[in-house]
Design a protein around this motif. Structure first.
Motif, PDB file in Angstrom:
ATOM      1  N   GLU A  90      -8.589  -6.823   1.756  1.00  0.00           N
ATOM      2  CA  GLU A  90      -7.679  -7.054   2.991  1.00  0.00           C
ATOM      3  C   GLU A  90      -6.658  -8.002   2.601  1.00  0.00           C
ATOM      4  O   GLU A  90      -6.506  -8.525   1.473  1.00  0.00           O
ATOM      5  CB  GLU A  90      -8.264  -7.330   4.213  1.00  0.00           C
ATOM      6  CG  GLU A  90      -9.509  -6.348   4.398  1.00  0.00           C
ATOM      7  CD  GLU A  90      -9.060  -5.388   5.211  1.00  0.00           C
ATOM      8  OE1 GLU A  90      -7.707  -4.917   5.557  1.00  0.00           O
ATOM      9  OE2 GLU A  90      -9.863  -4.222   5.514  1.00  0.00           O
ATOM     10  N   GLY A  91      -5.709  -8.331   3.367  1.00  0.00           N
ATOM     11  CA  GLY A  91      -4.651  -9.267   3.234  1.00  0.00           C
ATOM     12  C   GLY A  91      -3.801  -8.855   2.327  1.00  0.00           C
ATOM     13  O   GLY A  91      -3.179  -7.788   1.981  1.00  0.00           O
ATOM     14  N   ALA A  92      -2.940 -10.216   1.773  1.00  0.00           N
ATOM     15  CA  ALA A  92      -2.068  -9.949   0.615  1.00  0.00           C
ATOM     16  C   ALA A  92      -2.262  -9.798  -0.552  1.00  0.00           C
ATOM     17  O   ALA A  92      -1.383  -9.583  -1.448  1.00  0.00           O
ATOM     18  CB  ALA A  92      -0.949 -11.181   0.775  1.00  0.00           C
ATOM     19  N   LYS A  93      -3.482  -9.737  -0.887  1.00  0.00           N
ATOM     20  CA  LYS A  93      -3.923  -9.691  -2.164  1.00  0.00           C
ATOM     21  C   LYS A  93      -4.186  -8.010  -2.869  1.00  0.00           C
ATOM     22  O   LYS A  93      -4.256  -7.043  -1.915  1.00  0.00           O
ATOM     23  CB  LYS A  93      -5.432 -10.228  -2.380  1.00  0.00           C
ATOM     24  CG  LYS A  93      -5.738  -9.847  -3.785  1.00  0.00           C
ATOM     25  CD  LYS A  93      -7.145 -10.857  -4.279  1.00  0.00           C
ATOM     26  CE  LYS A  93      -8.332 -10.294  -3.248  1.00  0.00           C
ATOM     27  NZ  LYS A  93      -9.641 -11.191  -3.651  1.00  0.00           N
ATOM     28  N   VAL A  94      -3.776  -7.673  -4.130  1.00  0.00           N
ATOM     29  CA  VAL A  94      -3.893  -6.059  -4.545  1.00  0.00           C
ATOM     30  C   VAL A  94      -5.075  -6.401  -5.797  1.00  0.00           C
ATOM     31  O   VAL A  94      -4.771  -7.325  -6.615  1.00  0.00           O
ATOM     32  CB  VAL A  94      -2.649  -5.660  -5.089  1.00  0.00           C
ATOM     33  CG1 VAL A  94      -2.886  -4.354  -5.734  1.00  0.00           C
ATOM     34  CG2 VAL A  94      -1.840  -5.237  -4.098  1.00  0.00           C
ATOM     35  N   ARG A  95      -6.015  -5.678  -5.767  1.00  0.00           N
ATOM     36  CA  ARG A  95      -7.071  -5.676  -6.860  1.00  0.00           C
ATOM     37  C   ARG A  95      -6.952  -4.252  -7.377  1.00  0.00           C
ATOM     38  O   ARG A  95      -7.140  -3.296  -6.900  1.00  0.00           O
ATOM     39  CB  ARG A  95      -8.449  -5.691  -6.084  1.00  0.00           C
ATOM     40  CG  ARG A  95      -9.611  -5.921  -7.308  1.00  0.00           C
ATOM     41  CD  ARG A  95     -10.982  -5.979  -6.649  1.00  0.00           C
ATOM     42  NE  ARG A  95     -12.035  -6.381  -7.282  1.00  0.00           N
ATOM     43  CZ  ARG A  95     -12.794  -5.639  -7.929  1.00  0.00           C
ATOM     44  NH1 ARG A  95     -12.500  -4.382  -7.914  1.00  0.00           N
ATOM     45  NH2 ARG A  95     -13.810  -6.040  -8.926  1.00  0.00           N
ATOM     46  N   LEU A  96      -6.839  -4.534  -8.703  1.00  0.00           N
ATOM     47  CA  LEU A  96      -6.825  -3.116  -9.839  1.00  0.00           C
ATOM     48  C   LEU A  96      -7.671  -3.174 -10.877  1.00  0.00           C
ATOM     49  O   LEU A  96      -8.181  -4.203 -11.421  1.00  0.00           O
ATOM     50  CB  LEU A  96      -5.628  -3.157 -10.504  1.00  0.00           C
ATOM     51  CG  LEU A  96      -4.079  -3.191  -9.746  1.00  0.00           C
ATOM     52  CD1 LEU A  96      -3.402  -4.634  -9.604  1.00  0.00           C
ATOM     53  CD2 LEU A  96      -2.962  -2.517 -10.315  1.00  0.00           C
ATOM     54  N   SER A  97      -8.671  -2.199 -10.718  1.00  0.00           N
ATOM     55  CA  SER A  97      -9.776  -1.965 -11.619  1.00  0.00           C
ATOM     56  C   SER A  97      -9.420  -0.889 -12.698  1.00  0.00           C
ATOM     57  O   SER A  97      -8.781   0.269 -12.331  1.00  0.00           O
ATOM     58  CB  SER A  97     -10.985  -1.593 -11.106  1.00  0.00           C
ATOM     59  OG  SER A  97     -12.016  -1.393 -11.947  1.00  0.00           O
ATOM     60  N   PHE A  98      -9.453  -1.288 -14.130  1.00  0.00           N
ATOM     61  CA  PHE A  98      -8.977  -0.254 -15.157  1.00  0.00           C
ATOM     62  C   PHE A  98     -10.315   0.568 -15.296  1.00  0.00           C
ATOM     63  O   PHE A  98     -11.362   0.248 -15.726  1.00  0.00           O
ATOM     64  CB  PHE A  98      -8.573  -0.968 -16.348  1.00  0.00           C
ATOM     65  CG  PHE A  98      -8.084   0.147 -17.161  1.00  0.00           C
ATOM     66  CD1 PHE A  98      -7.429   1.089 -16.969  1.00  0.00           C
ATOM     67  CD2 PHE A  98      -8.551  -0.302 -18.802  1.00  0.00           C
ATOM     68  CE1 PHE A  98      -6.833   1.897 -18.032  1.00  0.00           C
ATOM     69  CE2 PHE A  98      -7.927   0.524 -19.550  1.00  0.00           C
ATOM     70  CZ  PHE A  98      -7.379   1.733 -19.496  1.00  0.00           C
ATOM     71  N   VAL A  99     -10.007   1.954 -15.036  1.00  0.00           N
ATOM     72  CA  VAL A  99     -11.317   3.050 -15.177  1.00  0.00           C
ATOM     73  C   VAL A  99     -11.372   3.394 -16.612  1.00  0.00           C
ATOM     74  O   VAL A  99     -12.360   3.612 -17.084  1.00  0.00           O
ATOM     75  CB  VAL A  99     -11.153   4.134 -14.074  1.00  0.00           C
ATOM     76  CG1 VAL A  99     -12.273   5.191 -14.390  1.00  0.00           C
ATOM     77  CG2 VAL A  99     -11.312   3.520 -12.597  1.00  0.00           C
ATOM     78  N   GLY A 100      -9.977   3.449 -17.396  1.00  0.00           N
ATOM     79  CA  GLY A 100      -9.978   4.232 -18.705  1.00  0.00           C
ATOM     80  C   GLY A 100      -8.977   4.883 -18.600  1.00  0.00           C
ATOM     81  O   GLY A 100      -8.546   5.804 -17.690  1.00  0.00           O
ATOM     82  N   HIS A 101      -8.335   5.115 -19.791  1.00  0.00           N
ATOM     83  CA  HIS A 101      -7.135   6.054 -20.017  1.00  0.00           C
ATOM     84  C   HIS A 101      -6.104   5.754 -19.325  1.00  0.00           C
ATOM     85  O   HIS A 101      -5.613   4.721 -19.091  1.00  0.00           O
ATOM     86  CB  HIS A 101      -7.575   7.491 -20.241  1.00  0.00           C
ATOM     87  CG  HIS A 101      -6.498   8.313 -20.740  1.00  0.00           C
ATOM     88  ND1 HIS A 101      -6.039   8.148 -22.102  1.00  0.00           N
ATOM     89  CD2 HIS A 101      -5.876   9.593 -20.183  1.00  0.00           C
ATOM     90  CE1 HIS A 101      -5.255   9.263 -22.199  1.00  0.00           C
ATOM     91  NE2 HIS A 101      -5.137   9.881 -21.048  1.00  0.00           N
TER      92      HIS A 101
END
Length: 354
Positions: A90-101
């Motif tokens: 939530e909020g103003a944060k962005v979370r990016l998780s690299f799954v692959g390729h």
């Protein structure tokens, strides 16, 4: 190496993933039918500022004559990371998780978004041949949070994985946003996939003040022998509370105009996700896949404050070594006098927050 039947299937499967020369039973699949535009002639899509795909003869020249130049990847190269994402961000944060390729999990404004999700072991029209995983997805499928949105950039097998889309549909029923024509491919394979197709420059509201715009990219698409460019391809500009993310799943560089136009139309950009792999041999791949030097130029052109690299280290589509893209990226950043931390290459399972 002798040309056996299995060898022929293997060659076709590799070409299918990298350049779209797949199985004969995909040849007569249904395709897009819509009005003529400045990038659709009534039968085929085209990029007015791009290049047509290579011919079948050029594909065979690369696959048959150039195989001795192909680096040998280790059978299995596990990532030291594995992510267990939170249910929501939530909020103003962005979370990016690299799954692959080219697969990413993006969490923002209470929504969970997957980009070009591939959890299959192979990216190929065949179950027994073609590019195979060299590491596990950075997020185990069972550890995914509830997925709300899926973005699929185009129809090549390493980006549009019907098996994964079907699993996601069964478990979560997400909206699937994709360029024109790819919805036909998805629904032909699984009528339950909630595919929504859009043209270049269309903006799609996702909810919670998130939106995505499909933008031109220097690439092409195919899944069958005679369906080249009968579905559209695109990059994405994702509007988030932390700024705009420019997601380029596949692209050549050309003269850089695609990236400069995004900067002019959609800037400023907080983050760019740019491909750095599947680029050798250059005579064949230059028009459709950037190498790391091209990607550094693309970052300068689009003006993003930060970049993340992808399209490397999971599936061997082309001739370079498994670690070559990341090594070359560091060298290209040094040559351009760009701090290495401005353009990070994650391993599957690593997380980046904006």
């Amino acid at each position: 190496m002798p040309i056996t039947r299995r060898r022929i299937f293997s060659l076709l499967a590799g070409a299918a993933t990298a350049v779209g020369v797949p199985s004969i039973w995909m040849t007569f699949m249904k395709t897009y039918d819509g009005p003529v535009s400045d990038h659709f002639d009534g039968l085929h899509f085209f990029d007015p500022d791009g290049s047509p795909p290579k011919s079948l003869a050029e594909v065979l020249r690369w696959q048959l004559a150039g195989r001795g130049q192909r680096a040998v990847w280790p059978d299995w190269v596990p990532s030291p990371y594995a992510d267990t994402p939170p249910p929501r961000v939530e909020g103003a944060k962005v979370r990016l998780s690299f799954v692959g390729h080219a697969s990413w999990l993006i969490q923002a404004a209470g929504l969970n978004i997957l980009v070009d999700p591939v959890w299959s072991m192979r990216v190929s029209p065949f179950s027994f041949a073609g590019p195979k995983r060299h590491n596990d997805p950075g997020v185990a499928f069972e550890k995914l949070p509830r997925i709300d949105i899926v973005l699929v950039s185009h129809g090549h097998y390493d980006h549009l994985d019907v098996a994964t889309l079907s699993r996601l549909t069964k478990n979560f029923g997400p909206r699937v946003i994709t360029p024109l024509g790819n919805d036909v491919t998805m629904r032909e394979a699984d009528a339950t996939i909630k595919a929504e197709a859009f043209d270049w420059h269309q903006r799609v509201e996702l909810g919670n003040d998130l939106a995505v715009t499909l933008v031109p990219t220097r690439h092409w698409s195919a899944r069958g022998l005679f369906d080249r460019n009968k579905a559209l391809w695109a990059s994405f500009v994702l509007e988030t509370p932390a700024g705009k993310l420019y997601i380029v799943c596949d692209s050549g560089y050309g003269d850089g105009r695609h990236f400069r136009r995004v900067a002019e139309t959609h800037g400023p950009l907080r983050l760019a996700i740019l491909p750095i792999g599947a680029y050798e041999p250059r005579w064949f791949m230059r028009d459709q896949h950037m190498n790391p030097e091209d990607a550094v130029k693309a970052l300068a052109d689009c003006g993003a404050a930060q970049a993340l690299a992808h399209h490397h280290g999971t599936f061997q589509l082309t001739d370079e070594a498994i670690d070559a893209p990341v090594i070359a990226l560091g060298e290209a950043l040094d040559a351009a006098k760009v701090p290495r931390e401005k353009f990070a290459a994650l391993k599957p399972g690593q997380v980046f927050e904006v």
